[in-house]
Motif scaffolding. Structure first.
Motif, PDB file in Angstrom:
ATOM      1  N   PRO A  55       0.837  -1.205   0.000  1.00 47.29           N
ATOM      2  CA  PRO A  55       0.000   0.000   0.000  1.00 47.29           C
ATOM      3  C   PRO A  55       0.872   1.256   0.000  1.00 47.29           C
ATOM      4  O   PRO A  55       2.057   1.193   0.342  1.00 47.29           O
ATOM      5  N   PRO A  56       0.308   2.393  -0.376  1.00 45.74           N
ATOM      6  CA  PRO A  56       1.087   3.635  -0.370  1.00 45.74           C
ATOM      7  C   PRO A  56       1.636   3.928   1.032  1.00 45.74           C
ATOM      8  O   PRO A  56       0.965   3.703   2.031  1.00 45.74           O
ATOM      9  N   ILE A  57       2.876   4.419   1.061  1.00 46.00           N
ATOM     10  CA  ILE A  57       3.526   4.768   2.324  1.00 46.00           C
ATOM     11  C   ILE A  57       4.071   6.182   2.195  1.00 46.00           C
ATOM     12  O   ILE A  57       4.761   6.503   1.230  1.00 46.00           O
ATOM     13  N   GLN A  58       3.775   6.993   3.184  1.00 46.60           N
ATOM     14  CA  GLN A  58       4.240   8.374   3.187  1.00 46.60           C
ATOM     15  C   GLN A  58       5.012   8.625   4.483  1.00 46.60           C
ATOM     16  O   GLN A  58       4.529   8.309   5.573  1.00 46.60           O
ATOM     17  N   VAL A  59       6.229   9.143   4.345  1.00 48.76           N
ATOM     18  CA  VAL A  59       7.052   9.477   5.514  1.00 48.76           C
ATOM     19  C   VAL A  59       7.444  10.943   5.406  1.00 48.76           C
ATOM     20  O   VAL A  59       8.053  11.357   4.415  1.00 48.76           O
ATOM     21  N   ASP A  60       7.099  11.712   6.437  1.00 47.04           N
ATOM     22  CA  ASP A  60       7.402  13.156   6.472  1.00 47.04           C
ATOM     23  C   ASP A  60       6.976  13.855   5.182  1.00 47.04           C
ATOM     24  O   ASP A  60       7.698  14.672   4.632  1.00 47.04           O
ATOM     25  N   PHE A  89       7.454  -4.797   1.593  1.00 45.27           N
ATOM     26  CA  PHE A  89       6.960  -3.756   2.493  1.00 45.27           C
ATOM     27  C   PHE A  89       8.134  -3.042   3.170  1.00 45.27           C
ATOM     28  O   PHE A  89       8.155  -1.817   3.268  1.00 45.27           O
ATOM     29  N   ILE A  90       9.127  -3.818   3.622  1.00 42.35           N
ATOM     30  CA  ILE A  90      10.306  -3.222   4.259  1.00 42.35           C
ATOM     31  C   ILE A  90      11.041  -2.320   3.268  1.00 42.35           C
ATOM     32  O   ILE A  90      11.451  -1.206   3.608  1.00 42.35           O
ATOM     33  N   TYR A 110       6.796  12.680   2.205  1.00 40.49           N
ATOM     34  CA  TYR A 110       7.308  12.091   0.975  1.00 40.49           C
ATOM     35  C   TYR A 110       6.539  10.814   0.681  1.00 40.49           C
ATOM     36  O   TYR A 110       6.307  10.000   1.558  1.00 40.49           O
ATOM     37  N   GLY A 111       6.167  10.639  -0.572  1.00 41.08           N
ATOM     38  CA  GLY A 111       5.473   9.425  -0.986  1.00 41.08           C
ATOM     39  C   GLY A 111       4.008   9.696  -1.233  1.00 41.08           C
ATOM     40  O   GLY A 111       3.472  10.741  -0.871  1.00 41.08           O
ATOM     41  N   PRO A 112       3.345   8.741  -1.859  1.00 44.15           N
ATOM     42  CA  PRO A 112       1.929   8.922  -2.191  1.00 44.15           C
ATOM     43  C   PRO A 112       1.044   8.857  -0.951  1.00 44.15           C
ATOM     44  O   PRO A 112       1.361   8.182   0.018  1.00 44.15           O
ATOM     45  N   GLY A 113      -0.033   9.578  -0.997  1.00 42.15           N
ATOM     46  CA  GLY A 113      -1.016   9.536   0.084  1.00 42.15           C
ATOM     47  C   GLY A 113      -1.975   8.382  -0.118  1.00 42.15           C
ATOM     48  O   GLY A 113      -1.887   7.618  -1.075  1.00 42.15           O
ATOM     49  N   GLY A 114      -2.900   8.238   0.807  1.00 39.48           N
ATOM     50  CA  GLY A 114      -3.930   7.224   0.670  1.00 39.48           C
ATOM     51  C   GLY A 114      -3.574   5.894   1.298  1.00 39.48           C
ATOM     52  O   GLY A 114      -4.271   4.915   1.105  1.00 39.48           O
ATOM     53  N   GLY A 115      -2.500   5.863   2.046  1.00 37.87           N
ATOM     54  CA  GLY A 115      -2.086   4.624   2.691  1.00 37.87           C
ATOM     55  C   GLY A 115      -1.594   4.916   4.094  1.00 37.87           C
ATOM     56  O   GLY A 115      -2.243   5.612   4.861  1.00 37.87           O
ATOM     57  N   TYR A 116      -0.407   4.407   4.395  1.00 39.35           N
ATOM     58  CA  TYR A 116       0.184   4.617   5.709  1.00 39.35           C
ATOM     59  C   TYR A 116       0.950   5.933   5.729  1.00 39.35           C
ATOM     60  O   TYR A 116       1.616   6.294   4.764  1.00 39.35           O
ATOM     61  N   VAL A 117       0.880   6.638   6.874  1.00 40.60           N
ATOM     62  CA  VAL A 117       1.589   7.904   7.041  1.00 40.60           C
ATOM     63  C   VAL A 117       2.389   7.828   8.344  1.00 40.60           C
ATOM     64  O   VAL A 117       1.844   7.509   9.396  1.00 40.60           O
TER      65      VAL A 117
END
Length: 132
Positions: free
Chosen positions: A19-24, A104-105, A26-33
């Motif tokens: 799923p989309p992953i966003q950190v600070d 995922f990692i 960066y990355g696509p929205g709509g998933g994990y933040v």
């Protein structure tokens, strides 16, 4: 020889996309933040999970490639019609879990490092070759 058989080809189970992953940000929205600090802890938890999954995968391999206890018809029928197909299915499921967790990692690390997954895979590959 009747007791020797080649290893059957392991069935493949499709691995779902990460799923989309966003950190600070960066990355696509709509998933994990996550923020960068949280991402480090989450990566550690997934890496710990992966250690256990790899151990389970080795146990599944032992089940998948079980051999007949004796070189006689009943033992071969049991292996060929029950134990081996079930073991192969178990092995395929465990392999899919390892593959998903690894993906995922990689995606978590890429988001944390603010790079693409392909760049993270290349960095991980270089790191692994240095560990040898």
């Amino acid at each position: 020889m009747a007791g020797e058989q080649s290893k059957p080809e392991q069935p493949k189970i499709p691995v779902p996309p990460v799923p989309p992953i966003q950190v600070d940000g960066y990355g696509p929205g709509g998933g994990y933040v996550f923020n960068a600090e949280e991402a480090g802890g989450v990566i550690k938890q997934w890496e710990d999970l992966l250690v256990g999954l790899r151990e389970d995968l080795e146990n599944a391999r032992a089940v998948a490639y079980v051999t007949a206890p004796a070189d006689e018809v009943a033992s071969h029928v049991f292996i060929d019609n029950g134990a081996r197909p079930s073991g192969q299915s178990l092995l395929a499921e465990h392999q899919a879990m390892v593959d998903y967790t690894t993906n995922f990692i990689t995606a978590l690390k890429a988001a944390k490092n603010k790079i693409t997954v392909a760049e993270q895979e290349a960095a991980d590959s270089v790191k692994k070759s240095g560990d040898v």
